[in-house]
Design a protein around this motif. Sequence first.
Motif, PDB file in Angstrom:
ATOM      1  N   SER A 359       0.828  -1.210   0.000  1.00  0.00           N
ATOM      2  CA  SER A 359       0.000   0.000   0.000  1.00  0.00           C
ATOM      3  C   SER A 359       0.864   1.263   0.000  1.00  0.00           C
ATOM      4  O   SER A 359       0.469   2.287  -0.575  1.00  0.00           O
ATOM      5  CB  SER A 359      -0.941   0.004   1.208  1.00  0.00           C
ATOM      6  OG  SER A 359      -0.210  -0.007   2.423  1.00  0.00           O
ATOM      7  N   ASP A 360       2.049   1.210   0.635  1.00  0.00           N
ATOM      8  CA  ASP A 360       2.967   2.353   0.583  1.00  0.00           C
ATOM      9  C   ASP A 360       3.412   2.610  -0.854  1.00  0.00           C
ATOM     10  O   ASP A 360       3.460   3.763  -1.314  1.00  0.00           O
ATOM     11  CB  ASP A 360       4.202   2.100   1.449  1.00  0.00           C
ATOM     12  CG  ASP A 360       3.877   1.966   2.925  1.00  0.00           C
ATOM     13  OD1 ASP A 360       2.815   2.459   3.346  1.00  0.00           O
ATOM     14  OD2 ASP A 360       4.690   1.355   3.652  1.00  0.00           O
ATOM     15  N   LYS A 361       3.752   1.541  -1.560  1.00  0.00           N
ATOM     16  CA  LYS A 361       4.189   1.682  -2.956  1.00  0.00           C
ATOM     17  C   LYS A 361       3.074   2.268  -3.813  1.00  0.00           C
ATOM     18  O   LYS A 361       3.313   3.140  -4.658  1.00  0.00           O
ATOM     19  CB  LYS A 361       4.628   0.324  -3.510  1.00  0.00           C
ATOM     20  CG  LYS A 361       5.882  -0.259  -2.872  1.00  0.00           C
ATOM     21  CD  LYS A 361       6.235  -1.585  -3.527  1.00  0.00           C
ATOM     22  CE  LYS A 361       7.531  -2.161  -2.978  1.00  0.00           C
ATOM     23  NZ  LYS A 361       7.419  -2.591  -1.581  1.00  0.00           N
ATOM     24  N   VAL A 362       1.851   1.797  -3.585  1.00  0.00           N
ATOM     25  CA  VAL A 362       0.718   2.315  -4.350  1.00  0.00           C
ATOM     26  C   VAL A 362       0.528   3.804  -4.074  1.00  0.00           C
ATOM     27  O   VAL A 362       0.296   4.600  -4.996  1.00  0.00           O
ATOM     28  CB  VAL A 362      -0.563   1.528  -4.009  1.00  0.00           C
ATOM     29  CG1 VAL A 362      -1.791   2.212  -4.608  1.00  0.00           C
ATOM     30  CG2 VAL A 362      -0.456   0.097  -4.518  1.00  0.00           C
ATOM     31  N   ALA A 363       0.647   4.204  -2.810  1.00  0.00           N
ATOM     32  CA  ALA A 363       0.466   5.613  -2.459  1.00  0.00           C
ATOM     33  C   ALA A 363       1.508   6.486  -3.152  1.00  0.00           C
ATOM     34  O   ALA A 363       1.190   7.569  -3.663  1.00  0.00           O
ATOM     35  CB  ALA A 363       0.554   5.787  -0.942  1.00  0.00           C
ATOM     36  N   VAL A 364       2.754   6.025  -3.180  1.00  0.00           N
ATOM     37  CA  VAL A 364       3.806   6.803  -3.834  1.00  0.00           C
ATOM     38  C   VAL A 364       3.570   6.868  -5.338  1.00  0.00           C
ATOM     39  O   VAL A 364       3.674   7.939  -5.954  1.00  0.00           O
ATOM     40  CB  VAL A 364       5.191   6.200  -3.521  1.00  0.00           C
ATOM     41  CG1 VAL A 364       6.271   6.861  -4.377  1.00  0.00           C
ATOM     42  CG2 VAL A 364       5.524   6.380  -2.046  1.00  0.00           C
ATOM     43  N   MET A 365       3.239   5.741  -5.953  1.00  0.00           N
ATOM     44  CA  MET A 365       3.026   5.732  -7.400  1.00  0.00           C
ATOM     45  C   MET A 365       1.839   6.612  -7.791  1.00  0.00           C
ATOM     46  O   MET A 365       1.865   7.272  -8.832  1.00  0.00           O
ATOM     47  CB  MET A 365       2.811   4.301  -7.887  1.00  0.00           C
ATOM     48  CG  MET A 365       4.037   3.400  -7.742  1.00  0.00           C
ATOM     49  SD  MET A 365       5.520   4.076  -8.544  1.00  0.00           S
ATOM     50  CE  MET A 365       5.029   4.008 -10.269  1.00  0.00           C
ATOM     51  N   ARG A 366       0.805   6.650  -6.954  1.00  0.00           N
ATOM     52  CA  ARG A 366      -0.357   7.493  -7.261  1.00  0.00           C
ATOM     53  C   ARG A 366      -0.023   8.974  -7.177  1.00  0.00           C
ATOM     54  O   ARG A 366      -0.727   9.811  -7.753  1.00  0.00           O
ATOM     55  CB  ARG A 366      -1.501   7.167  -6.304  1.00  0.00           C
ATOM     56  CG  ARG A 366      -2.144   5.808  -6.547  1.00  0.00           C
ATOM     57  CD  ARG A 366      -3.261   5.547  -5.567  1.00  0.00           C
ATOM     58  NE  ARG A 366      -4.340   6.523  -5.698  1.00  0.00           N
ATOM     59  CZ  ARG A 366      -5.395   6.571  -4.896  1.00  0.00           C
ATOM     60  NH1 ARG A 366      -5.491   5.715  -3.883  1.00  0.00           N
ATOM     61  NH2 ARG A 366      -6.334   7.479  -5.081  1.00  0.00           N
ATOM     62  N   SER A 367       1.051   9.315  -6.461  1.00  0.00           N
ATOM     63  CA  SER A 367       1.422  10.727  -6.325  1.00  0.00           C
ATOM     64  C   SER A 367       2.201  11.239  -7.528  1.00  0.00           C
ATOM     65  O   SER A 367       2.420  12.444  -7.654  1.00  0.00           O
ATOM     66  CB  SER A 367       2.272  10.917  -5.064  1.00  0.00           C
ATOM     67  OG  SER A 367       3.588  10.415  -5.251  1.00  0.00           O
ATOM     68  N   LEU A 368       2.622  10.344  -8.407  1.00  0.00           N
ATOM     69  CA  LEU A 368       3.494  10.705  -9.518  1.00  0.00           C
ATOM     70  C   LEU A 368       2.714  10.777 -10.825  1.00  0.00           C
ATOM     71  O   LEU A 368       1.622  10.208 -10.937  1.00  0.00           O
ATOM     72  CB  LEU A 368       4.629   9.680  -9.626  1.00  0.00           C
ATOM     73  CG  LEU A 368       5.516   9.577  -8.380  1.00  0.00           C
ATOM     74  CD1 LEU A 368       6.496   8.423  -8.516  1.00  0.00           C
ATOM     75  CD2 LEU A 368       6.264  10.882  -8.140  1.00  0.00           C
ATOM     76  N   PRO A 369       3.261  11.460 -11.838  1.00  0.00           N
ATOM     77  CA  PRO A 369       2.558  11.568 -13.127  1.00  0.00           C
ATOM     78  C   PRO A 369       2.370  10.200 -13.763  1.00  0.00           C
ATOM     79  O   PRO A 369       3.344   9.495 -14.036  1.00  0.00           O
ATOM     80  CB  PRO A 369       3.473  12.470 -13.957  1.00  0.00           C
ATOM     81  CG  PRO A 369       4.814  12.395 -13.297  1.00  0.00           C
ATOM     82  CD  PRO A 369       4.541  12.184 -11.843  1.00  0.00           C
ATOM     83  N   ALA A 370       1.124   9.818 -13.987  1.00  0.00           N
ATOM     84  CA  ALA A 370       0.814   8.444 -14.384  1.00  0.00           C
ATOM     85  C   ALA A 370       1.314   8.098 -15.782  1.00  0.00           C
ATOM     86  O   ALA A 370       2.031   7.115 -15.966  1.00  0.00           O
ATOM     87  CB  ALA A 370      -0.694   8.212 -14.298  1.00  0.00           C
ATOM     88  N   SER A 371       0.952   8.878 -16.775  1.00  0.00           N
ATOM     89  CA  SER A 371       1.242   8.491 -18.160  1.00  0.00           C
ATOM     90  C   SER A 371       2.731   8.309 -18.441  1.00  0.00           C
ATOM     91  O   SER A 371       3.144   7.274 -18.971  1.00  0.00           O
ATOM     92  CB  SER A 371       0.644   9.517 -19.125  1.00  0.00           C
ATOM     93  OG  SER A 371      -0.754   9.541 -19.000  1.00  0.00           O
ATOM     94  N   PRO A 372       3.591   9.279 -18.088  1.00  0.00           N
ATOM     95  CA  PRO A 372       5.015   9.083 -18.369  1.00  0.00           C
ATOM     96  C   PRO A 372       5.604   7.892 -17.630  1.00  0.00           C
ATOM     97  O   PRO A 372       6.427   7.154 -18.178  1.00  0.00           O
ATOM     98  CB  PRO A 372       5.649  10.400 -17.895  1.00  0.00           C
ATOM     99  CG  PRO A 372       4.544  11.389 -17.888  1.00  0.00           C
ATOM    100  CD  PRO A 372       3.323  10.612 -17.535  1.00  0.00           C
TER     101      PRO A 372
END
Length: 392
Positions: A359-372
């Motif tokens: 869940s920590d990894k998901v939270a960090v990835m969701r904070s970043l620009p998705a498409s690139p």
Amino acid sequence: MDADVLIIGAGCAGLSLAVHLLDAGASDLEIVLLDRRDTHARDRTWCYWSGLEHPFEGAVSHSWHRWKVITSAGEVERGSRSVAYRCIPADAFYDLALERLERSPNVRLVREASVEGFRDTDSGVAAVTDDGEFEARRAFDSRPPIPGPVPAGEIHWLQHFVGLEIEADRPVFDPSVATLMDFRVMEGPDIRFMYVLPLDERTALVEDTFFGGAPRPESEYLESIAGYLEERLGIGSWSERHRERGAIPMSTVPPPVSASPRVTNIGVRAGLARPATGYAFLAIQRHSRRLAVYTVRAGVDRPMPRGRPYPRATAFLDRVFLSYLERRPQRAPEMFRDMFERVAPEPMARFLFDGGTPSDKVAVMRSLPASPLVGQALRDLGPALRDTLRRT
């Protein structure tokens, strides 16, 4: 036979392993550390996020429960009562570790011993130095790996820095808040930032840091720090109390294979510097504890099965992150600001330490620009899948 255990290098990894061996009950093992230096002095500062107890708690000099990231667009300040950013000056760490070793009659430190390689023997392994050989049943090697050509598809950066502990002529720092990254000094294509750890209202460790290949002349770092202190912090008069310089690997290149079945790599040589961040101190403590407990319980002659430095998912995310920054370094300030702003402090600290929970990894990835990042992940996933299929 000179010892049961040889430890090559008496820096963070070597001394940590020796202390963990003693804590695990290795009083009946003869332990010899070989170190090329003639003395130990303050040569660096280790910082980490709290979350794992270790034998060097007494060397912690400062802790911050608040921290911030600054960009030209503004700053983000976060904090936590349960998580702290902590630092250990090298001299305090060395003093604590060496005092423990000096109280242990089964441990010996040999100074000015530069290990050139290893040679297998009938009963173990010998470390070859410029002043003879030292033989033991098992050796642990913490020598930094020798840089070589970077394999295709891999990334190898160094986090170069020069740090000054300075004392200002007046109170100017907030000792309750650490500045992890101030990107306002970033110019051109290189990722560059200032790192400020306030020790009290007048003193702080200020580091000029950049990600890249070859280091810059020291004068360039010093000029940059002086300009930052005057232009950004309004400090016109200050004195230097301490200076340190280093380069931390940020690399997806696999760590080198051990020199012999009776030699186990430790520290940075075992790939314990986190590729995306360079943090290594807690990973070294965790690895040292596992090695020590295994060695005492299973015996010196049975090597601990080699595992991954970091979980597979963490390593993949680090590769995606570094690949993206390599292609778009100008996006670094925005990305780090968004991560610290959008992710709660506790999962963010766990992620920076060892990747954290799913869940920590998901939270960090969701904070970043998705498409690139999705595009970068697909580019990185292709070679990984091909390698997997090739091995099956």
